[in-house]
Enzyme design. Structure first.
Site, mmCIF file in Angstrom:
data_model
loop_
_atom_site.group_PDB
_atom_site.id
_atom_site.type_symbol
_atom_site.label_atom_id
_atom_site.label_comp_id
_atom_site.label_asym_id
_atom_site.label_seq_id
_atom_site.Cartn_x
_atom_site.Cartn_y
_atom_site.Cartn_z
ATOM 1 C CG ASN A 154 -0.315 -0.102 2.523
ATOM 2 O OD1 ASN A 154 0.652 -0.833 2.701
ATOM 3 N ND2 ASN A 154 -0.821 0.646 3.485
ATOM 4 C CB THR A 234 1.432 -12.931 7.146
ATOM 5 O OG1 THR A 234 0.543 -13.303 6.100
ATOM 6 C CG2 THR A 234 2.863 -13.195 6.713
ATOM 7 C CD GLU A 252 2.381 -0.993 10.575
ATOM 8 O OE1 GLU A 252 1.183 -1.355 10.719
ATOM 9 O OE2 GLU A 252 2.812 -0.437 9.573
ATOM 10 C CB CYS A 286 -2.089 -0.576 8.675
ATOM 11 S SG CYS A 286 -0.757 0.633 8.850
ATOM 12 C CD GLU A 464 8.971 -0.356 11.076
ATOM 13 O OE1 GLU A 464 9.608 -1.240 10.496
ATOM 14 O OE2 GLU A 464 8.011 0.254 10.550
#
Length: 494
Positions: A154, A234, A252, A286, A464
């Site tokens: 994205n 995942t 994330e 997200c 991050e």
């Protein structure tokens, strides 16, 4: 200006070569056309990249560089990205169908990220700790070694930079696996990094499936850390693999972020923020504010204004400067979003606007979907609990602070939140009570590379960005140096 696509070769341990894996087809979903097709990475390509990365990372020419010397590479990369904003934003738009405006912002963000971590590298100090005896103690930081960076489709170039910049700054080699739906811009980043003079082997770009490329990278014993941005299922699998290896991992993941509108808000400001929070990037974010809680006393009026404002959003081609809502990344993803909207109807939801594909010249061939607002659902509905990753907003009423905090936190995700109110003390109370990695007050989707970002619960772990983002790619080591010159008494020697 007319731009061209890359030649389809992969950047494997500092060498451009044709991939030997499965074919990858990049599509321009806004027009339903093909950008290019090329061979992705195979198992053999990944193993070659790992071998070259190990040799390059352990070479004293890189390993022994002083921090300010490593920083010069990051500055060069930053300058090179900034110099190619037009080409890179064009490729990003072709890769993802994002508007050119958003693509330019993401390219600028990538340049700023490399520049920032160069500065962090130059200004980060190791620590001489307080001694507790006749010795001196130090705390120093070493590279982890080889880092696998797995990024989503994205916002690829910004996500690539967010992982590669601190990992390289920390002295590691980076093996980047971009998403198969958006691989082109990552290959261009490899070209820029190569031209900036980074020693050969320290950076690779390995497009391919998670099954063939991602799993091999994560499971390989030479990989010392994985940084992953993507889906929660995942992420859970990768966390299990990392646990078996006792390997650090940053995750994330997804989100189902609440946006809270109190009765004392500036309604025009709140409506603009809600629209941007859910419908920019065509909802493919997200952090999208996909659950809207509006205080019951203003619910009907506010939602009516919001519906009116949503209908006025400009749906169009990503290269049209007036476009606010562009195509989705892929026709398959649009179908998945449509499935969620149907699920909402099956659960008793009412579509207030949207819920269909737009019609019009230039829209029929693309993967477009109208911004959608759904009412009439309970917070326990599947549509309110699962990440849709599209331009779909669910609106729900609430009564008071305790009520909205409970509903906001009643979800597996904990990535972001937005609060709209003129009462700053209330905003502070609610912001502290909400379980989320990021909370925006009277704004939304604003970012700074200086400020840590990440999620809790099903939204992931680790952070991050920020100065600590460099340390996330390093191992901390303590050193004790004796100053007494005497043998340790326990040995009774001599």
């Amino acid at each position: 200006m007319t731009h061209s696509f890359p030649n389809g070769h992969l950047f494997v341990g500092g060498e451009w070569q044709a991939g030997t894996g499965a074919e990858i087809v990049s599509v321009f979903a806004a027009e339903g056309t093909e950008n290019m097709a090329f061979k992705g990475a195979s198992r053999e390509d990944v193993l070659t990249a790992i071998d070259r990365a190990k040799a390059a990372q352990s070479d004293p020419a890189w390993r022994d560089l002083k921090p300010h010397e490593r920083a010069t590479y990051l500055y060069r990369i930053s300058e090179a990205i900034a110099a190619e904003v037009d080409r890179l934003s064009w490729l990003q738009s072709r890769d993802t169908s994002k508007t050119r405006t958003e693509a330019r912002a993401l390219v600028a963000s990538a340049a700023a990220t490399f520049r920032y971590f160069g500065a962090v590298l130059e200004t980060s100090d190791d620590l001489m700790t307080a001694s507790r005896g006749d010795y001196q103690t130090y705390s120093v930081h070493d590279p982890i070694g080889l880092v696998a960076a797995i990024t989503p489709w994205n916002s690829p170039i910004a996500s690539d930079a967010q992982k590669a910049a601190p990992a390289l700054a920390a002295g590691n080699a980076v093996l980047l696996k971009p998403a198969s739906w958006s691989p082109i811009i990552s290959l261009e980043l490899a070209r820029i990094i190569e031209q900036a003079g980074l020693p050969k082997g320290l950076f690779s770009v390995l497009p391919g499936s998670g099954r063939d490329v991602g799993n091999l990278l994560v499971e390989h014993p030479e990989i010392g850390k994985v940084s992953f941005t993507g889906g929660t299922s995942t992420g859970r699998h990768l966390a299990h693999v990392a646990a078996e290896k006792l390997m650090p991992i940053s995750l994330e993941l997804g989100g189902k972020s609440p946006t809270i509108v109190f009765e004392d808000c500036d309604e025009d400001q709140a409506i603009a923020g809600v629209l941007f929070g859910i419908f920019s990037s065509t909802g493919q974010s997200c952090i999208a504010g996909s659950r809207l809680f509006v205080q019951r006393s203003i619910f009907d009026r506010f939602v009516a204004k919001l519906v009116q404002a949503t209908k006025a959003l400009k749906i169009g081609h990503p290269f049209d400067a007036d476009t606010q809502v562009s195509s989705m990344v892929h026709a398959d993803h649009r179908e998945a979003v449509e499935g969620y909207v149907q699920q909402a109807l099956d659960e008793g939801g009412e579509i207030l606007t949207g819920g269909a594909r737009p019609e019009g010249v230039g829209l029929d061939d693309g993967a477009y979907y109208r911004p959608t607002i759904i009412a009439g659902l309970d917070n326990s509905a599947r549509t309110c609990r699962e990440e849709i990753f599209g331009p779909v907003l669910v609106v729900l009423p609430f009564d008071d602070e305790d009520d909205v905090i409970a509903m906001s936190n009643d979800n597996d995700y904990g990535l972001a939140c937005g609060i709209w109110s003129r009462d700053h003390r209330k905003c502070w109370r609610v912001a502290r009570a909400i379980r989320a990695g990021t909370v925006w007050v009277n704004t939304y989707k604003q970012f700074s590379i200086t400020t840590p970002f990440g999620g809790d619960g099903a939204s992931g772990m680790g952070r991050e960005k920020g100065r600590a983002g460099l340390r996330a790619y390093q191992r901390q080591k303590s050193i004790y140096e004796d100053h007494s010159g005497a043998p340790l008494g326990w040995a009774r020697w001599p």
